[in-house]
Design an enzyme around this catalytic site. Structure first.
Site, short mmCIF file in Angstrom:
data_model
loop_
_atom_site.label_atom_id
_atom_site.label_comp_id
_atom_site.label_asym_id
_atom_site.label_seq_id
_atom_site.Cartn_x
_atom_site.Cartn_y
_atom_site.Cartn_z
N GLY A 58 0.81 -1.22 0.00
CA GLY A 58 0.00 0.00 0.00
C GLY A 58 0.84 1.26 0.00
O GLY A 58 0.40 2.32 -0.44
N ARG A 59 2.04 1.15 0.53
CA ARG A 59 2.93 2.33 0.46
C ARG A 59 4.38 1.88 0.28
O ARG A 59 5.32 2.49 0.76
CB ARG A 59 2.78 3.18 1.68
CG ARG A 59 2.81 2.41 2.96
CD ARG A 59 3.73 3.02 3.90
NE ARG A 59 3.50 2.47 5.22
CZ ARG A 59 3.54 3.20 6.28
NH1 ARG A 59 3.77 4.46 6.19
NH2 ARG A 59 3.38 2.64 7.45
N LYS A 105 9.70 2.94 0.45
CA LYS A 105 8.55 2.97 1.36
C LYS A 105 8.16 4.43 1.54
O LYS A 105 9.00 5.25 1.92
CB LYS A 105 8.94 2.32 2.69
CG LYS A 105 7.74 1.83 3.47
CD LYS A 105 8.16 0.91 4.60
CE LYS A 105 6.99 0.68 5.54
NZ LYS A 105 7.35 -0.17 6.66
N ASP A 165 0.83 -11.08 6.84
CA ASP A 165 1.39 -10.24 5.77
C ASP A 165 2.71 -9.62 6.19
O ASP A 165 3.41 -9.03 5.36
CB ASP A 165 0.39 -9.14 5.36
CG ASP A 165 -0.11 -8.34 6.53
OD1 ASP A 165 -0.65 -8.94 7.47
OD2 ASP A 165 0.07 -7.10 6.55
N ASP A 188 8.99 -5.35 8.01
CA ASP A 188 7.98 -4.37 8.40
C ASP A 188 8.14 -3.93 9.86
O ASP A 188 7.46 -4.42 10.76
CB ASP A 188 6.56 -4.89 8.15
CG ASP A 188 6.20 -4.79 6.67
OD1 ASP A 188 7.09 -4.46 5.87
OD2 ASP A 188 5.03 -5.02 6.32
P1 AMP Z 1 1.31 -2.73 8.15
O1 AMP Z 1 0.48 -2.63 9.38
O2 AMP Z 1 2.33 -1.64 8.03
O3 AMP Z 1 1.88 -4.08 7.93
O4 AMP Z 1 0.31 -2.44 6.94
C1 AMP Z 1 -0.79 -3.23 6.63
C2 AMP Z 1 -1.30 -2.87 5.27
O5 AMP Z 1 -1.68 -1.49 5.23
C3 AMP Z 1 -0.30 -3.06 4.15
O6 AMP Z 1 -1.00 -3.48 3.02
C4 AMP Z 1 0.26 -1.67 3.98
O7 AMP Z 1 0.78 -1.49 2.70
C5 AMP Z 1 -0.97 -0.82 4.21
N1 AMP Z 1 -0.64 0.55 4.67
C6 AMP Z 1 -0.15 0.93 5.87
N2 AMP Z 1 0.03 2.26 5.92
C7 AMP Z 1 -0.36 2.76 4.72
C8 AMP Z 1 -0.43 4.06 4.14
N3 AMP Z 1 -0.06 5.15 4.80
N4 AMP Z 1 -0.89 4.16 2.88
C9 AMP Z 1 -1.26 3.09 2.19
N5 AMP Z 1 -1.25 1.85 2.67
C10 AMP Z 1 -0.80 1.67 3.92
MG MG Z 2 3.08 -4.76 6.64
#
Ligand code: AMP
Ligand code: MG
Length: 561
Positions: free
Chosen positions: A133-134, A153, A304, A314
C-alpha cells in the site's frame, strides 16, 4: 604485462601497439552502472490494468505503478554498510541519478517499479487483499552473484493503498531505517535499509488514533532484501482458489530462494513443497529464537508481515524489552489482547505457519504431514529456547536437564522486579563464575545493581532469593571445563550491549524533527558493533531513563506511520 595508463595515454599506446589498461582516476564521477535482474517483474504476471487507483487485483502478482514525484527530497542518511553490500559507495548513492531514483523521481537504467499483491491474516482474522500500500519495488540488482530487491517505502499511492495515502512519516521511517540495520549487525535475519530522505511534503497523521491529527514531515526509505515475498503472497491465491498462480508463485520462490530443493523430479512436486514448508518453519523458528534472545518485540506479527525467508520485515510499532516483562507489547492497538507480546511470539509464529500450511495445502495435499511439522515447531522451540537461554548464561557443556531448573528459576526472578533484559546478561558475564568464590554473591549483587530499575527498593526476601540463585549459577558455571574468561567471551558474543532502545529512537526522532540528524549517525555507527564494548558510547547502553517510562513513542506506539 599491461601498464596502467590514463585515457589520453591509452590513445598513444594504441598507436604504438602497446598493451595497456586504463586507470580510472575518479570512478565516483562515472555514470553508475547497475546490473539488473528483475526476476519478480520478468517472470511473473502483471496486473493488466494500469494506474495507481485502488482496486482488487486478480490473477496477477503485482501492478505497475509510478512512484510520486516528491516536492523536495533531501538526504537524511545513507547506510554505507548496506550500500557496500550492493557494491556501491555512499558517494554513488548520494549522486544525483541515485537520489532521483531512490526518492522516486525517476528510473535508473532498467529499473522497473511495481507494487506487489498479497493478502494476510491480521490479528487472527482473514483481511483479504492487502498488498504494497505504500511500498514500491524499484527493481532487483545483482552484486557478486547475489540478487537484491530494492523497495521504496512512502513513495505514494498504489492500487493496494486502500484508505491510506501511500506515504510515510520521518518518525516511523527513522525507526525502520536504524532498526533494520541494527538487526542486521546483531546477526539476525532481516530486511535492510539503504537510504532515508525527507520528501519535502507534510503528511497528516493521528499518531495515537485519538482524534489529534498533526502534520509531520514525510519521508522515503529505501529498503533491501533478497525477496519481499510474505506468507500473505501465498494466502491470497489460495483464498481465491487460484491454484495455477499459487503453484507459479511456489515454483518461483523455490527456483530463486530454495534451489537446493529442486533436485526432485517433477512427479515428486509434493515432496519439494513439503521440504519448502519445513524450511520456512525452521527459518521462522530461528528468527523467533533470535528475537527472544535480544528482547525484540515485533508488535504486528500478522501473516502479511511474515517473510517467506524468515527475515524480520515491516518495522512498525516494534519495541525492545527494557525491563523483562513477558507480557509487554509496545503496540497500543494490541493492549487489550496482547496477541503480539514478547512471550506470545513463538505461539503466533506457529499460528502464522499454520495459515501458510493451509495456503500450501493444495500443493502438498498431506494434512498429517503439515500437522506433524507444525507440532515439531512447538517442540523444537522449547528445546531451542532452553539451548538459547543456556548460551545466554554461558553454560556450554551438556547438562541440559539440570540447567532447565536454573533457567526457569531465573525467569521467575527476572519477572518479579524490574530487571533490564540486556544489562542483566552483560553484568552476569562479569561476575566470577568460580566455585571457590561462592561466598561473595553479596558483592556480586552489588556489582549488578545497575541492571535493576529500583535497586534500593528491592525487598530482603527477593535479595536473598537472588543471592541463592547467583550461588547456584556460580557453582554451575565453575563446574564446567571452561576458563571463566572464555565463558565471559561466549556470553558477550550473544548478549548484546547495544540495542536500539525505545527511548534512543525517540531522542533521535525529536532531534531529527529539529533538523539535527547527528544522533541517527551516532546510533548507526554504535549499533554496527552491538556486542563490543564502546566506552565512548556508554550513554547508548544505559537502561531506560525515568522520563521515558510512559512517554508515547518510548513505551507505546501505534500502527500510525
Ligand atoms: P502494516 O500494518 O504496516 O503491515 O500495513 C498493513 C497494510 O496497510 C499493508 O497493506 C500496507 O501497505 C498498508 N498501509 C499501511 N500504511 C499505509 C499508508 N499510509 N498508505 C497506504 N497503505 C498503507
Ligand atoms: Mg506490513
Amino acid at each position: 604485462m599491461k601498464y596502467l595508463v590514463t585515457t589520453n595515454q591509452a590513445v598513444i599506446a594504441k598507436l604504438l601497439g602497446i598493451s595497456v589498461k586504463i586507470r580510472h582516476h575518479n570512478r565516483m564521477k562515472q555514470k553508475p552502472t547497475l546490473i539488473f535482474n528483475n526476476r519478480f517483474f520478468n517472470e511473473l504476471k502483471a496486473d493488466p490494468i494500469l494506474g495507481n487507483h485502488c482496486r482488487e487485483v486478480n490473477e496477477a502478482f503485482y501492478s505497475l505503478v509510478t512512484p510520486q514525484n516528491p516536492p523536495e527530497p533531501k538526504w537524511v542518511s545513507v547506510s554505507a554498510n548496506c550500500a557496500e553490500s550492493l557494491g556501491l559507495s555512499t558517494e554513488q548513492i548520494t549522486s544525483k541519478p541515485f537520489q532521483n531514483w531512490l526518492s522516486g523521481r525517476s528510473n535508473m537504467q532498467e529499473s522497473q517499479s511495481y507494487a506487489m499483491c498479497y493478502g494476510g491474516h491480521q490479528f487472527g482474522h482473514w483481511a483479504g487483499q492487502l498488498g504494497d500500500g505504500r511500498a514500491i519495488n524499484i527493481g532487483e540488482i545483482v552484486h557478486q552473484q547475489q540478487t537484491t530487491a530494492l523497495q521504496l517505502k512512502g513513495a505514494g499511492l498504489t492500487p493496494y493503498s486502500r484508505n491510506g495515502d501511500g506515504l510515510a512519516v520521518l518518525r516511523s521511517s527513522i525507526r525502520e531505517y536504524i532498526c533494520s540495520e541494527a538487526m542486521y549487525h546483531l546477526g539476525i535475519a532481516t530486511t535492510r535499509a539503504l537510504s532515508l530522505m525527507t520528501s519535502g511534503e507534510q503528511v497528516l497523521r493521528d499518531m495515537f488514533y485519538d482524534g489529534h491529527p498533526e502534520m509531520e514531515p514525510g519521508a522515503i526509505l529505501c529498503r533491501t532484501s533478497p525477496s519481499f515475498i510474505r506468507f500473505g503472497h501465498f494466502e491470497i491465491f489460495a483464498a481465491r482458489g487460484d491454484l495455477d498462480n499459487l503453484k507459479t508463485l511456489a515454483d518461483f520462490t523455490l527456483r530463486h530462494h530454495f534451489p537446493h530443493l529442486l533436485h526432485h523430479p517433477a512427479d515428486l512436486d509434493a515432496k519439494k513443497y513439503k521440504m519448502f514448508f519445513k524450511e520456512v518453519c525452521q527459518s521462522s523458528l530461528k528468527l523467533i529464537l533470535d528475537w527472544m534472545r535480544v528482547g525484540f518485540v515485533h508488535g504486528v506479527m500478522n501473516t502479511d508481515n511474515m517473510s517467506i525467508l524468515g527475515l524480520t520485515i515491516d518495522f512498525g510499532p516494534y519495541g525492545w524489552l527494557d525491563h523483562y516483562d513477558p507480557n509487554w507489547t509496545p503496540n497500543t492497538t494490541d493492549f487489550s489482547h496482547r496477541r503480539y507480546s514478547y512471550q506470545q511470539q513463538p505461539m503466533v509464529a506457529q499460528w502464522n505457519l499454520s495459515r501458510l500450511a493451509n495456503a500450501l495445502f493444495p500443493l502438498i495435499k498431506d494434512a498429517d504431514f503439515l500437522m506433524k511439522v507444525l507440532n515439531e515447531f512447538a517442540e523444537d522451540y522449547q528445546q531451542g529456547w532452553l539451548e538459547m537461554m543456556r548460551s545466554k548464561l554461558g553454560l556450554v557443556h551438556d547438562d541440559a536437564e539440570s540447567d532447565e531448573d536454573l533457567v526457569l528459576q531465573l525467569m521467575h526472578l527476572l519477572e518479579q522486579v524490574e530487571t533490564d533484559w540486556t544489562l542483566f546478561f552483560r553484568h552476569l558475564a562479569d561476575i566470577d563464575g568460580d566455585i571457590s568464590k561462592t561466598s561473595s554473591s553479596g558483592d556480586d549483587l552489588n556489582n549488578m545493581q545497575d541492571c535493576f530499575y529500583h535497586f534500593d527498593d528491592l525487598p530482603q526476601d527477593y535479595l536473598q532469593q537472588f543471592k541463592d540463585w547467583l550461588n547456584k549459577y556460580k557453582k554451575r558455571a565453575g563446574s564446567q571445563q571452561l576458563l571463566d574468561k572464555d565463558r565471559r567471551i561466549n556470553m558477550n558474543r550473544i548478549n548484546p550491549k547495544y540495542i536500539f532502545r525505545n527511548y534512543l529512537a525517540q531522542m533521535a526522532i525529536e532531534k531529527a524533527h529539529d533538523g539535527d540528524y547527528s544522533m541517527i549517525e551516532e546510533l548507526m555507527e554504535t549499533l554496527q558493533n552491538p556486542y563490543e564494548e564502546q566506552p565512548e558510547r556508554e550513554n547508548f547502553s544505559q537502561k531506560r531513563p525515568e522520563w521515558a517510562r510512559t512517554k508515547p513513542g518510548c513505551s507505546t506506539l501505534s500502527c500510525s506511520s
